[in-house]
Design an enzyme around this catalytic site. Structure first.
Site, PDB file in Angstrom:
ATOM      1  N   HIS A   1      -3.192  10.628   4.711  1.00  0.00           N
ATOM      2  CA  HIS A   1      -4.702   9.166   5.334  1.00  0.00           C
ATOM      3  C   HIS A   1      -4.079   8.551   5.998  1.00  0.00           C
ATOM      4  O   HIS A   1      -4.665   8.120   7.038  1.00  0.00           O
ATOM      5  CB  HIS A   1      -5.051   9.065   3.599  1.00  0.00           C
ATOM      6  CG  HIS A   1      -4.235   7.982   3.453  1.00  0.00           C
ATOM      7  ND1 HIS A   1      -3.203   8.181   2.972  1.00  0.00           N
ATOM      8  CD2 HIS A   1      -4.640   6.354   3.170  1.00  0.00           C
ATOM      9  CE1 HIS A   1      -2.458   6.787   1.999  1.00  0.00           C
ATOM     10  NE2 HIS A   1      -3.703   5.760   2.732  1.00  0.00           N
TER      11      HIS A   1
ATOM     12  N   LEU B   1       0.866  -1.257   0.102  1.00  0.00           N
ATOM     13  CA  LEU B   1      -0.319  -0.078  -0.475  1.00  0.00           C
ATOM     14  C   LEU B   1       1.205   0.939  -0.389  1.00  0.00           C
ATOM     15  O   LEU B   1       2.105   1.083   0.672  1.00  0.00           O
ATOM     16  CB  LEU B   1      -0.937   0.207   1.325  1.00  0.00           C
ATOM     17  CG  LEU B   1      -1.856  -0.980   1.125  1.00  0.00           C
ATOM     18  CD1 LEU B   1      -2.364  -1.068   2.229  1.00  0.00           C
ATOM     19  CD2 LEU B   1      -3.089  -1.312  -0.236  1.00  0.00           C
ATOM     20  N   SER B   2       0.219   2.508  -0.302  1.00  0.00           N
ATOM     21  CA  SER B   2       0.813   3.700  -0.500  1.00  0.00           C
ATOM     22  C   SER B   2       1.878   3.721   0.766  1.00  0.00           C
ATOM     23  O   SER B   2       2.663   4.285   0.795  1.00  0.00           O
ATOM     24  CB  SER B   2       0.481   4.913  -0.679  1.00  0.00           C
ATOM     25  OG  SER B   2      -1.209   5.274   0.384  1.00  0.00           O
ATOM     26  N   GLU B   3       1.495   3.332   2.217  1.00  0.00           N
ATOM     27  CA  GLU B   3       1.779   3.441   3.394  1.00  0.00           C
ATOM     28  C   GLU B   3       1.112   2.667   4.240  1.00  0.00           C
ATOM     29  O   GLU B   3       0.192   1.811   4.315  1.00  0.00           O
ATOM     30  CB  GLU B   3       1.155   5.132   4.516  1.00  0.00           C
ATOM     31  CG  GLU B   3       2.039   6.195   3.875  1.00  0.00           C
ATOM     32  CD  GLU B   3       1.486   7.260   2.737  1.00  0.00           C
ATOM     33  OE1 GLU B   3       2.050   7.620   1.783  1.00  0.00           O
ATOM     34  OE2 GLU B   3       0.422   6.426   2.398  1.00  0.00           O
ATOM     35  N   THR B   4       1.836   2.040   5.423  1.00  0.00           N
ATOM     36  CA  THR B   4       1.586   0.855   6.418  1.00  0.00           C
ATOM     37  C   THR B   4       2.312   1.913   7.852  1.00  0.00           C
ATOM     38  O   THR B   4       3.346   2.466   7.740  1.00  0.00           O
ATOM     39  CB  THR B   4       2.600  -0.143   6.231  1.00  0.00           C
ATOM     40  OG1 THR B   4       1.830  -0.713   4.862  1.00  0.00           O
ATOM     41  CG2 THR B   4       1.977  -0.964   7.531  1.00  0.00           C
TER      42      THR B   4
END
Length: 276
Positions: free
Chosen positions: A76, A44-47
């Protein structure tokens, strides 16, 4: 070790229409290398990884990873992590305000009628963009230089540089080529539309230009630019993710002290445990 986990969709009130973030609710004892490996695996774009706060003013601490590096702040993931923390039983010191600690500092988050909202952090870099770079950005977007109405550095951590086009329609029409820039593109919707602006965000990944579905950090820095320059008035709603088949909505408000808040819906799509 089994750790509580959630995947939260952000800037939406309907599942699978916003921008997802993976949240590991107990990151204690997880090494930097393990955090990065897990973030690379989720893809994902961020974790994010929730930890006990080190600052007495914070309710919790979070570390934010992309598949390739750690970020000091991201929008987000801030809202998604706060949602997961509250849903998982987290209790803030103050009733209506949650304080998140991250590498960029303390980020206040509050409950609003449109969902959770975070206070826009200070810009690390602002100001005009060199003409040479503006010409390069136009080439990246596949448009003429004259189609860029304005430009600004809007870096609050990820490194954003942004350009303003004439309309939301023009924003949706761009087809960028690869660049090393973290690039935001914004254009106004017609007067009277439910949303004031269309936003798109592009960043480099594995040699291609990747589009982010809905981007809190970019919308936070865009709001500081647009409100500060008189090109927008608060409150307003930005639409993002349209080109990807998403329906993200970012609510931008301003408090009595002039502080800018970035908010939207959050909804848990996956919950359980992970073994890290």
């Amino acid at each position: 070790m089994q750790r509580p986990f959630a995947q939260v969709d952000v800037f939406t009130t309907a599942p699978y229409a916003g921008n997802p973030v993976a949240v590991v609710l107990d990151g204690s004892g997880v090494s930097d290398e393990e955090m990065q490996r897990f973030a690379r695996w989720t893809n994902l774009s961020e974790t994010t990884f929730v930890l006990p706060p080190s600052d007495p003013g914070a309710d919790y601490r979070v570390r934010i990873f992309t598949p390739v590096l750690e970020l000091p702040f991201a929008g987000h993931p801030t809202l998604g992590t706060c949602h997961a923390w509250l849903t998982g039983g987290g209790e803030a010191k103050e009733t209506d305000l949650i304080v998140q600690e991250c590498t960029a500092g303390l980020i206040p988050v509050r409950r609003t009628e449109n969902g959770l909202a975070f206070a826009a952090p200070p810009l690390r870099r602002s100001g005009p963009v060199d003409e040479e770079l503006v010409i390069r950005i136009a080439s990246i977007l596949g448009i003429g230089r004259g189609e860029i109405r304005d430009s600004q550095w809007v870096d609050n951590g990820p490194g954003w540089v942004a350009v303003m086009l004439a309309s939301a329609e023009a924003v949706l029409a761009v087809e960028p080529t690869f660049s090393e820039l973290d690039l935001g593109v914004v254009g106004p919707h017609p007067a009277g539309s439910p949303e004031a602006f269309e936003v798109r965000a592009f960043f480099p990944k594995d040699g291609v230009a990747v589009e982010d579905p809905v981007t809190g950090s970019l919308n936070a820095s865009l709001a500081q630019w647009l409100l500060g320059s008189g090109q927008a008035t608060a409150p307003y709603i930005a639409r993002q993710g349209t080109a990807l088949g998403r329906s993200g909505r970012v609510h931008v408000t301003r408090d009595a002290e002039g502080g800018i808040w970035i908010g939207g819906g959050t909804i848990t799509c996956i919950s359980g445990t992970v073994d890290i």
